[in-house]
Each structure stands twice: as structure tokens, then as C-alpha cells.
Write an enzyme that holds these catalytic residues in place. Structure first.
Site, PDB file in Angstrom:
ATOM      1  N   HIS A   1       0.961  -1.222   0.065  1.00  0.00           N
ATOM      2  CA  HIS A   1       0.068   0.001  -0.090  1.00  0.00           C
ATOM      3  C   HIS A   1       0.921   1.141   0.192  1.00  0.00           C
ATOM      4  O   HIS A   1       2.071   1.310   0.445  1.00  0.00           O
ATOM      5  CB  HIS A   1      -0.904   0.157   1.169  1.00  0.00           C
ATOM      6  CG  HIS A   1      -0.242   0.290   2.581  1.00  0.00           C
ATOM      7  ND1 HIS A   1      -0.102   1.141   3.197  1.00  0.00           N
ATOM      8  CD2 HIS A   1       0.168  -0.824   3.444  1.00  0.00           C
ATOM      9  CE1 HIS A   1       0.217   0.914   4.362  1.00  0.00           C
ATOM     10  NE2 HIS A   1       0.458  -0.181   4.474  1.00  0.00           N
TER      11      HIS A   1
ATOM     12  N   ASP B   1      -0.884   4.341   0.805  1.00  0.00           N
ATOM     13  CA  ASP B   1      -1.026   5.515   1.757  1.00  0.00           C
ATOM     14  C   ASP B   1      -0.343   5.409   2.962  1.00  0.00           C
ATOM     15  O   ASP B   1       0.091   4.417   3.348  1.00  0.00           O
ATOM     16  CB  ASP B   1      -2.502   5.155   1.987  1.00  0.00           C
ATOM     17  CG  ASP B   1      -3.182   3.914   2.641  1.00  0.00           C
ATOM     18  OD1 ASP B   1      -2.492   2.898   1.951  1.00  0.00           O
ATOM     19  OD2 ASP B   1      -3.649   3.936   3.720  1.00  0.00           O
TER      20      ASP B   1
ATOM     21  N   ASP C   1       6.375   1.943   6.472  1.00  0.00           N
ATOM     22  CA  ASP C   1       5.063   1.682   6.251  1.00  0.00           C
ATOM     23  C   ASP C   1       4.378   2.398   5.026  1.00  0.00           C
ATOM     24  O   ASP C   1       3.429   3.459   5.448  1.00  0.00           O
ATOM     25  CB  ASP C   1       4.286   1.702   7.618  1.00  0.00           C
ATOM     26  CG  ASP C   1       2.987   1.116   7.726  1.00  0.00           C
ATOM     27  OD1 ASP C   1       2.498   0.571   6.880  1.00  0.00           O
ATOM     28  OD2 ASP C   1       2.236   1.481   8.600  1.00  0.00           O
TER      29      ASP C   1
ATOM     30  N   GLU D   1      -5.165   1.187   2.776  1.00  0.00           N
ATOM     31  CA  GLU D   1      -4.948   0.287   3.527  1.00  0.00           C
ATOM     32  C   GLU D   1      -5.136   0.663   5.224  1.00  0.00           C
ATOM     33  O   GLU D   1      -5.658   0.261   6.068  1.00  0.00           O
ATOM     34  CB  GLU D   1      -3.520  -0.481   3.675  1.00  0.00           C
ATOM     35  CG  GLU D   1      -3.305  -1.714   4.390  1.00  0.00           C
ATOM     36  CD  GLU D   1      -2.664  -1.697   5.747  1.00  0.00           C
ATOM     37  OE1 GLU D   1      -2.518  -2.489   6.550  1.00  0.00           O
ATOM     38  OE2 GLU D   1      -2.448  -0.410   6.281  1.00  0.00           O
ATOM     39  N   GLU D   2      -4.468   1.711   5.342  1.00  0.00           N
ATOM     40  CA  GLU D   2      -4.442   2.458   6.607  1.00  0.00           C
ATOM     41  C   GLU D   2      -6.238   2.749   7.175  1.00  0.00           C
ATOM     42  O   GLU D   2      -6.143   3.059   8.506  1.00  0.00           O
ATOM     43  CB  GLU D   2      -3.756   3.691   6.725  1.00  0.00           C
ATOM     44  CG  GLU D   2      -2.051   3.565   6.601  1.00  0.00           C
ATOM     45  CD  GLU D   2      -1.326   2.640   7.676  1.00  0.00           C
ATOM     46  OE1 GLU D   2      -2.078   1.933   8.556  1.00  0.00           O
ATOM     47  OE2 GLU D   2      -0.127   2.422   7.566  1.00  0.00           O
TER      48      GLU D   2
ATOM     49  N   ASP E   1       4.728  -5.877   4.617  1.00  0.00           N
ATOM     50  CA  ASP E   1       4.332  -4.625   5.295  1.00  0.00           C
ATOM     51  C   ASP E   1       4.039  -4.674   6.879  1.00  0.00           C
ATOM     52  O   ASP E   1       3.132  -4.261   7.435  1.00  0.00           O
ATOM     53  CB  ASP E   1       2.560  -4.412   4.649  1.00  0.00           C
ATOM     54  CG  ASP E   1       1.920  -3.007   5.330  1.00  0.00           C
ATOM     55  OD1 ASP E   1       2.740  -2.263   5.742  1.00  0.00           O
ATOM     56  OD2 ASP E   1       0.717  -3.150   5.302  1.00  0.00           O
TER      57      ASP E   1
ATOM     58  N   HIS F   1       3.609   4.252  12.241  1.00  0.00           N
ATOM     59  CA  HIS F   1       2.410   5.135  12.888  1.00  0.00           C
ATOM     60  C   HIS F   1       2.746   6.235  13.859  1.00  0.00           C
ATOM     61  O   HIS F   1       2.159   6.845  14.274  1.00  0.00           O
ATOM     62  CB  HIS F   1       1.231   4.295  13.170  1.00  0.00           C
ATOM     63  CG  HIS F   1       0.537   3.414  12.343  1.00  0.00           C
ATOM     64  ND1 HIS F   1      -0.554   2.753  12.586  1.00  0.00           N
ATOM     65  CD2 HIS F   1       1.197   2.869  11.446  1.00  0.00           C
ATOM     66  CE1 HIS F   1      -0.918   2.088  11.530  1.00  0.00           C
ATOM     67  NE2 HIS F   1       0.150   2.087  10.865  1.00  0.00           N
TER      68      HIS F   1
END
Ligand SMILES: C[C@H](N)C(=O)N[C@@H](Cc1c[nH]cn1)C(=O)O
Ligand SMILES: [Zn+2]
Ligand SMILES: [Zn+2]
Length: 483
Positions: free
Chosen positions: A107, A109, A140, A174-175, A203, A452
Site C-alpha cells: 500500500h 497510503d 509503512d 490500507e490504513e 508490510d 504510525h
């Protein structure tokens, strides 16, 4: 940087040399990707995700890929508005029926990031400090997605035939829970997925300095708890003491969810959890994981549990509940004396085998309504679950794990640990249930990458050695007996 073992014969030594020589170009490309703030949490900013997907699609086209930007339709938001979802990249490189087909999911995003959250550097300017590449999405998941593309590029630039056929599924949501991708997977099961032999995902992260293969992830149920009170925000001096406050109700609800020990208080929530077997218990003992290093990485002095085994079990095979935030609350600096009109609490529960999202939704909703009823508040309570994802568990005797292990041995000279992942890749279980294909996770991120968090990073070494790992993995897959 780690040394790469000798691999003469397979042509991999030339590929590894090429990857080493190209590393500055690869870092520069990651810098360009990180510069696009493709945050999927804010629908107003989804145009940046579309831009990021277009950049990714263009890169795949330069590798000779056929690219489709598959439409996912619209998503209904909690405010009732409908918003068009960013598309998903479905791509395929030239196909040879004699070779196995690997489908790579990733991903592009990212989670939100602001310098004022406490980043040392600008989150969208990839900055190298002491061998670490800092920037939102570096680990990520933009770094690993680019590493896959660079592994393909290395074969092509050296005019070496790719040992496997390659497909890509790259998404931009995805997030935010990968909404719509489950339906697309079902729609394309007999077409795009029909000739896929293996699905691989990079991931997630290692849990120590030791490379790892991942065979399980937790799922996630994300909840909004909305409490609506009076018609507008009020002066606490005038109305405090005479009205039922929405925020007070919400804090009581949130406080009823989990004990300070981490134990979830919602009845029946722990009942579905698969029992811990003796064999599984033993597996934890052999895993390299240093609690003191982990404490340092987290910046804490004490965990909820004292042993390595307990910490890993509570990260991988027991549910956890985290409270994330309150929309509508006063959070700025200063001393505003307001009673907020409406507040939305946000929390999530990580799911493990054999928990089911629809059961969890029912248990949580019933429980919160019961706790709320005991407060005799006239305010309005609404509980919704905008994201749900099931846990995923693979069979480690699957041949893909053999190829993964050999590739790790080639690049890092050690046997990988077999680990699970505490976080969630929402589409993993769907891929498994719908396509029935072999799925493995091949992480390259470091235990201290800070996904994150503020100052997310990927080390230059992980990025470059990870690219070699992917190139070696293509080769090792081609060496497995082809079905
Ligand atoms: C593991 C992956 N890199 C990740 O961060 N996944 C997110 C996906 C998610 C789950 N619920 C909402 N988003 C995560 O585990 O938080
Ligand atoms: Zn991710
Ligand atoms: Zn993430």
C-alpha cells in the site's frame, strides 16, 4: 551494513552488486514518494492518494507492466456523505506459462503526520541521519513497495530473465481499512487471481535484529462511540452542574472497556480466543526478543507483563483494546471552559483466532448500551464499527516459507525466526478465504522503525538488503517444484 553471502551460479551476486551500486538512486526515489502526503485518514486529501497511485503506476509501466487502475466505487462516510474511493493498481509483467506467478501486495497510503506532533524532521521530507531514512511511509509501506519494484528493476537492468511471473496489487486505503478491496478480490478471483501461485506481503516489521517470516496477523474492529447532548457547546459556569454532559458520559463509557492490567471488560470477548497449546508455548521460547531492548525502543520502563513469552503472546495471540481519541473534545493549549455538545470516542480491539468481527460488534454494542443505561443520561448514544478485519494465520509448512527461508539465508546468512504480527493487514485474510492461494509475509522493516509514530524511519541497510532479499526470493520461488 550486513554482508551478503556468496550466491554465484544463480546470477544473484551480480544483482546484489547492482543493488548496492544503485542505492543512492533508490533512496532518492523513496524521497520522491515520501514527499507525497498520501494520508488515507482524511477523505478531503484522497486526491494525494490518487497522485501517489499514479506515480506508482507509472513506475510499474517503466518496468514493462500492464497496469489497470481498478475502480472501487464509493464509500458512505459516518456523516452520511458518499465519497469516491481511490482506485487499486492491478498490474502484471510479461507472462511465461512455464514459470510460477507471484502476486505482490502493498500500500502507498500513510498514517497522518504533522511536524508539530513531535517529529524531529519534516515528516514528508525523507531525511537521512546516521544511516536511518526518516519520513512518513518510509517503512509503512512505501519503502518495501519500492524495494519490490527495484528488485524487478535489478533483473531487468542486468538483462537477466525474471525467474517468476509477477503481478502487483497496490492500494491506497490500507490504513483506513482497505474498504472495497474485499469486493474487488471476489470480482477478480477467476481472472486476475486465477493464475497466481503465491501472494506475498511485506508490510510489517521484524521483532529483533534477526530477519523473520510472518505467518499470522491480528485482525481489528474499530469503533466510534458517539454521545450527543445539548443543541450546542455551553458555558460550563452557567450550565455545569445542571445538565448531563456528553463528555462525562463518554469518559465513563471508555473507562468501562479495559482494566489497567490490559484485561478487556466486555463480557464474552475473551471466550472465542483459541486456547494456548503446549506446542505453541514452546515456539515462543526459541524466538529472539530482548525485553530490555524492546523497552528502550518503546521508551518505557515497565510493560504489562514481565516475560518475553507473555509479551509476545499478548502481541500475537490475545486480543487488546486501545483508546485512540475523542473527536469534538477541546484539545488545544489554553483553558477553554466549554461543555462540548457532541463527542465521538474512538477505540479498537485487535482480534485473534478464533474471534469474529460481527460477534465482537454485537458484544461491544450491547455492553456499551448497558453501561450507558445505568447512567440514566438523556443524551443520545450511537455505536458504529467503521473498520473490521479478521485475523490471518498461515500454514508454515507451505512451500513459500521454504523459499522465504532460503532467501533470508542467502542475504543475511542466518535462519529467519517465524513470527506473528500484532497489527493488521486488513486484506490478508480476505485473500486467503477468497482465493485459497498461499500467502506469506516477508518483512524488511526493523523493530524500531516507529510505524504510525513520530519519526518513522527505515534504515538504509534494511531498504537495500531488503531489495536484495526480494530479488533472492524471486529466484528461490522459481526453484520450488512448480505446480
Ligand atoms: C501492519 C500494517 N502496516 C498496518 O499498519 N496496518 C494498520 C491497518 C489498520 C487496521 N485497522 C485500521 N487500519 C493497522 O494495523 O493499524
Ligand atoms: Zn502498512
Ligand atoms: Zn500502517
Amino acid at each position: 551494513m550486513q554482508t551478503t553471502a556468496e550466491v554465484s551460479g544463480s546470477g544473484l551476486d551480480l544483482i546484489f552488486k547492482y543493488i548496492d551500486e544503485q542505492q543512492n538512486e533508490f533512496v532518492q526515489e523513496l524521497k520522491e514518494w515520501v514527499a507525497i502526503p498520501s494520508d488515507s485518514s482524511d477523505p478531503q486529501a484522497w486526491d494525494k492518494i490518487v497522485r501517489m497511485l499514479n506515480v506508482t503506476a507509472d513506475k510499474i509501466k517503466t518496468l514493462g507492466g500492464n497496469v489497470e487502475l481498478a475502480d472501487l466505487g464509493s464509500q458512505k462516510m459516518s456523516n452520511g456523505q458518499s465519497v469516491h474511493l481511490p482506485p487499486v493498481i492491478l498490474a502484471e509483467l510479461k507472462k511465461d506459462p512455464k514459470k510460477p506467478t507471484l502476486c505482490i501486495y502493498g500500500h502507498v497510503d500513510v498514517q497522518p503526520a504533522k511536524k508539530e506532533d513531535g517529529w524531529t524532521t519534516d515528516p514528508y521530507t525523507l531525511t537521512e541521519i546516521n544511516g536511518n531514512l526518516y519520513g512518513r511511509g518510509a517503512s509503512d509501506n512505501k519503502g518495501p513497495v519500492l524495494a519490490w519494484l527495484h528488485a524487478v528493476e535489478a533483473y531487468q537492468s542486468l538483462k537477466q530473465e525474471l525467474p517468476v511471473n509477477i503481478k502487483f496489487i497496490i492500494e491506497g486505503m490500507e490504513e483506513a481499512g482497505s474498504n472495497g478491496l474485499d469486493t474487488l478480490t471476489e470480482q477478480r478471483n477467476m481472472t486476475f487471481f486465477s493464475d497466481v501461485d503465491y501472494i506475498v506481503i511485506s508490510d510489517n516489521i521484524w521483532i529483533s535484529k534477526k530477519p523473520a517470516l510472518t505467518y499470522g496477523t491480528r485482525g481489528n474492529c474499530y469503533f466510534f462511540v458517539e454521545v450527543e447532548g445539548q443543541k450546542q457547546d455551553m458555558h460550563s459556569g452557567v450550565f455545569g452542574g445542571s445538565i448531563h454532559e456528553a463528555m462525562t458520559d463518554l469518559i465513563a463509557l471508555l473507562d468501562s472497556l479495559v482494566e489497567s492490567s490490559g484485561h478487556i471488560l466486555i463480557p464474552a470477548i475473551n471466550e472465542a480466543v483459541a486456547p494456548l497449546t503446549e506446542e505453541e508455548k514452546k515456539r515462543y521460547q526459541g524466538i529472539q526478543f530482548d525485553l530490555e531492548v524492546h523497552k528502550k525502543d518503546c521508551g518505557v520502563t515497565k510493560f504489562l507483563f514481565d516475560t518475553k513469552e507473555e509479551i509476545l503472546q499478548h502481541r500475537w495471540r490475545y486480543p487488546s483494546l486501545s483508546i485512540h481519541g475523542i473527536e469534538g473534545a477541546f484539545f488545544e493549549t489554553g483553558t477553554k471552559t466549554v461543555i462540548p455538545r457532541k463527542v465521538i470516542g474512538k477505540f479498537s480491539i485487535r482480534l485473534v483466532p478464533n474471534m469474529d468481527p460481527s460477534e465482537v460488534e454485537k458484544q461491544v454494542t450491547e455492553y456499551l448500551h448497558k453501561v450507558f443505561a445505568e447512567r440514566n443520561s438523556p443524551n443520545q448514544l450511537k455505536v458504529t464499527m467503521p473498520i473490521s478485519a479478521k485475523p490471518w494465520l498461515a500454514d508454515v509448512s507451505d512451500p513459500q516459507f521454504v523459499a522465504g527461508r532460503r532467501a533470508v539465508q542467502t542475504v543475511f546468512g542466518v535462519d529467519p525466526d517465524l513470527i506473528c504480527e500484532g497489527s493488521t493487514i486488513p486484506i490478508a485474510r480476505n485473500f486467503q478465504d477468497v482465493t485459497g492461494k498461499s500467502i506469506m509475509m516477508l518483512p524488511i522493516g526493523g523493530a524500531d522503525d516507529g510505524e504510525h509514530s513520530q519519526n518513522e524511519k527505515m534504515s538504509r541497510s534494511s531498504y537495500i538488503q531488503g531489495t536484495k532479499l526480494f530479488a533472492a526470493f524471486f529466484y528461490e520461488l522459481s526453484q520450488l517444484p512448480h505446480k
